[in-house]
Design a protein around this motif. Sequence first.
Motif, PDB file in Angstrom:
ATOM      1  N   THR A 323     -40.760 -19.464  -2.609  1.00 29.78           N
ATOM      2  CA  THR A 323     -39.378 -19.145  -2.944  1.00 29.78           C
ATOM      3  C   THR A 323     -38.646 -18.474  -1.783  1.00 29.78           C
ATOM      4  O   THR A 323     -37.487 -18.796  -1.510  1.00 29.78           O
ATOM      5  CB  THR A 323     -39.311 -18.243  -4.189  1.00 29.78           C
ATOM      6  N   PHE A 324     -39.319 -17.561  -1.083  1.00 28.27           N
ATOM      7  CA  PHE A 324     -38.659 -16.910   0.053  1.00 28.27           C
ATOM      8  C   PHE A 324     -38.343 -17.937   1.139  1.00 28.27           C
ATOM      9  O   PHE A 324     -37.235 -17.977   1.674  1.00 28.27           O
ATOM     10  CB  PHE A 324     -39.540 -15.795   0.625  1.00 28.27           C
ATOM     11  N   GLY A 325     -39.326 -18.772   1.473  1.00 30.61           N
ATOM     12  CA  GLY A 325     -39.098 -19.786   2.499  1.00 30.61           C
ATOM     13  C   GLY A 325     -38.018 -20.773   2.106  1.00 30.61           C
ATOM     14  O   GLY A 325     -37.200 -21.189   2.931  1.00 30.61           O
ATOM     15  N   CYS A 326     -38.000 -21.155   0.831  1.00 33.39           N
ATOM     16  CA  CYS A 326     -36.985 -22.092   0.340  1.00 33.39           C
ATOM     17  C   CYS A 326     -35.592 -21.476   0.429  1.00 33.39           C
ATOM     18  O   CYS A 326     -34.646 -22.111   0.909  1.00 33.39           O
ATOM     19  CB  CYS A 326     -37.301 -22.485  -1.102  1.00 33.39           C
ATOM     20  N   ALA A 327     -35.454 -20.222  -0.025  1.00 34.81           N
ATOM     21  CA  ALA A 327     -34.151 -19.554   0.024  1.00 34.81           C
ATOM     22  C   ALA A 327     -33.646 -19.421   1.452  1.00 34.81           C
ATOM     23  O   ALA A 327     -32.460 -19.639   1.739  1.00 34.81           O
ATOM     24  CB  ALA A 327     -34.247 -18.178  -0.638  1.00 34.81           C
ATOM     25  N   MET A 328     -34.544 -19.076   2.368  1.00 37.00           N
ATOM     26  CA  MET A 328     -34.145 -18.923   3.765  1.00 37.00           C
ATOM     27  C   MET A 328     -33.686 -20.254   4.352  1.00 37.00           C
ATOM     28  O   MET A 328     -32.706 -20.319   5.104  1.00 37.00           O
ATOM     29  CB  MET A 328     -35.323 -18.360   4.573  1.00 37.00           C
ATOM     30  N   SER A 329     -34.361 -21.336   3.995  1.00 39.10           N
ATOM     31  CA  SER A 329     -33.993 -22.658   4.509  1.00 39.10           C
ATOM     32  C   SER A 329     -32.689 -23.149   3.913  1.00 39.10           C
ATOM     33  O   SER A 329     -31.870 -23.761   4.609  1.00 39.10           O
ATOM     34  CB  SER A 329     -35.116 -23.663   4.213  1.00 39.10           C
ATOM     35  N   VAL A 330     -32.482 -22.899   2.621  1.00 37.97           N
ATOM     36  CA  VAL A 330     -31.213 -23.300   1.989  1.00 37.97           C
ATOM     37  C   VAL A 330     -30.053 -22.541   2.621  1.00 37.97           C
ATOM     38  O   VAL A 330     -28.991 -23.117   2.900  1.00 37.97           O
ATOM     39  CB  VAL A 330     -31.259 -23.070   0.464  1.00 37.97           C
ATOM     40  N   GLN A 331     -30.255 -21.239   2.864  1.00 44.14           N
ATOM     41  CA  GLN A 331     -29.198 -20.461   3.521  1.00 44.14           C
ATOM     42  C   GLN A 331     -28.926 -20.990   4.927  1.00 44.14           C
ATOM     43  O   GLN A 331     -27.773 -21.136   5.333  1.00 44.14           O
ATOM     44  CB  GLN A 331     -29.584 -18.981   3.598  1.00 44.14           C
ATOM     45  N   PHE A 332     -29.981 -21.313   5.661  1.00 47.55           N
ATOM     46  CA  PHE A 332     -29.838 -21.868   7.010  1.00 47.55           C
ATOM     47  C   PHE A 332     -28.993 -23.140   6.969  1.00 47.55           C
ATOM     48  O   PHE A 332     -28.085 -23.331   7.781  1.00 47.55           O
ATOM     49  CB  PHE A 332     -31.221 -22.172   7.586  1.00 47.55           C
ATOM     50  N   GLY A 333     -29.267 -24.013   5.996  1.00 49.14           N
ATOM     51  CA  GLY A 333     -28.545 -25.274   5.907  1.00 49.14           C
ATOM     52  C   GLY A 333     -27.094 -25.106   5.515  1.00 49.14           C
ATOM     53  O   GLY A 333     -26.201 -25.697   6.127  1.00 49.14           O
ATOM     54  N   VAL A 334     -26.818 -24.290   4.493  1.00 50.01           N
ATOM     55  CA  VAL A 334     -25.439 -24.173   4.008  1.00 50.01           C
ATOM     56  C   VAL A 334     -24.552 -23.465   5.023  1.00 50.01           C
ATOM     57  O   VAL A 334     -23.344 -23.728   5.094  1.00 50.01           O
ATOM     58  CB  VAL A 334     -25.392 -23.467   2.638  1.00 50.01           C
TER      59      VAL A 334
END
Length: 496
Positions: A323-334
């Motif tokens: 979940t932490f890695g996913c949230a960080m990647s989604v933030q990076f993309g948006v």
Amino acid sequence: MPAKVAAAEMHETENGRVSACGSTVKLKRELGLFSAVNLILGVMIGSGIFISPSSALEHSGSVGLCLIIWAISGIISLLGALSFAELGTVLGKSGAEYSYFQEAFGKMHKFWGPLPSFICAWIYVMILRPAEVAVIVMTFAEYAVEPFTTDLHPDYKATAIKLTCLSALFIMTYINITSVKLFVKVQNVFGICKILACLIVIGGGIYEIAKGNTEHLDKGFEGSTFNPGGIALALYSGLWAYDGWNSVTVVTEEIINPGVNVPLSISIAVPLITALYVFMNVAYMAVLSPAELVSSPAVAVAFGARVLGPARALIPLGVAVATFGCAMSVQFGVTRVCYTAARGGHMLEVFSYVNVKRLTPAPAVAFQAILTSIFILVGNIKTLIDFASWFLWFFYGLAMVALLVLRKTQPDKPRPYRVPTVVPCFVLLVAIFLSILPIVHDPSVKYLMAIGFIVLGVIVYTLFVYYKFTPRALLRKFTFLTQVLFESVPPSKYQD
């Protein structure tokens, strides 16, 4: 060549901007093939496959049909991702759907042409992705604090979860502001950990099957629901778990050799995740009954408690890492969508500015962190993203239209990668099906909310983008303060 900052001296100009003297400032190409694959893994593998992969089983009715649904969902995701790879490599711009809509429709009409790209940015940047990050971070916090708050009063536990949420958000925002290289390093580690967590579940399933525990799998297609509506909803659930396959095209400008690495990273990551998801479901179904799978609030935790014994703590740890890695990647993309939309005049211009030292879109990252923190503090926002899949597949379908339009309007433009025409046509049909079916099958207020957000976006576009009604004096002050705070300046003109 990577951009170099020749001089970091900054000064205020007459229009309230800050410029950097004698510098070339733009985003750098930092993501190689391994990092691009990990970015896709980081976004696609979130909490869903560990916590509640049961919707597909509930709607399909049988073990056999459910596994077919998971495999078909992976194939559709791969075809959609390869179509996006063509768009990403032919345009060479970050922003995914936003950039594709701009290129395909932007010049068709003065008012209506840029509207699809604005609505896309409006939904993704202002609502959908920050709310999604908030929900993912909340899931991370719940699993991270659980071992330490078992005896706490529920109110104190809720406070601890929110504080953990905000702390995690601060850390991932710091990483994304500080350096793309730092993000890449952290994401690569988290990506490997996610794969290991998936393999632990698969290994446990193989062990149980080897012991002869195949009672639930032996039921095969018993109880299958062949009703088109049920199958479609099962497919919808599977595709939601695979969402994120377009993540590498959101950051095309930061991919090294995108003409090769964008399609190659997709061709590696999406089939890998499809295999992991199918075999993880086989593992779950070997150990847990269909009733247990459907009713369990955290499937992987129930699986671990039954199979892993003393090592069952690895599952909550795996969920926290995922979940932490996913949230960080989604933030990076948006933040790259926000950056690209600001560069196109559809967000405040200052969100397209780049930190002169770190070469990251620091204002856009900070803006997303603020929006996400608001959603975290509001708390109950899961209903807000219930219609996320509807929005996603609406935009995916429009992206397929953009691909076909660009082939017609720009036939001579170099295409480092090209998919057969039948692929985007098939994905378009799937997108139309998935956009219409939920409204017909289950008409509810959430779709009125979706339409309401679109109407609000049209109003904002008309006033602030088309007619340019802006408080200029206030905007100049905000731009100046933001630039000074984040040491950011307008990026140099985009170059390949």
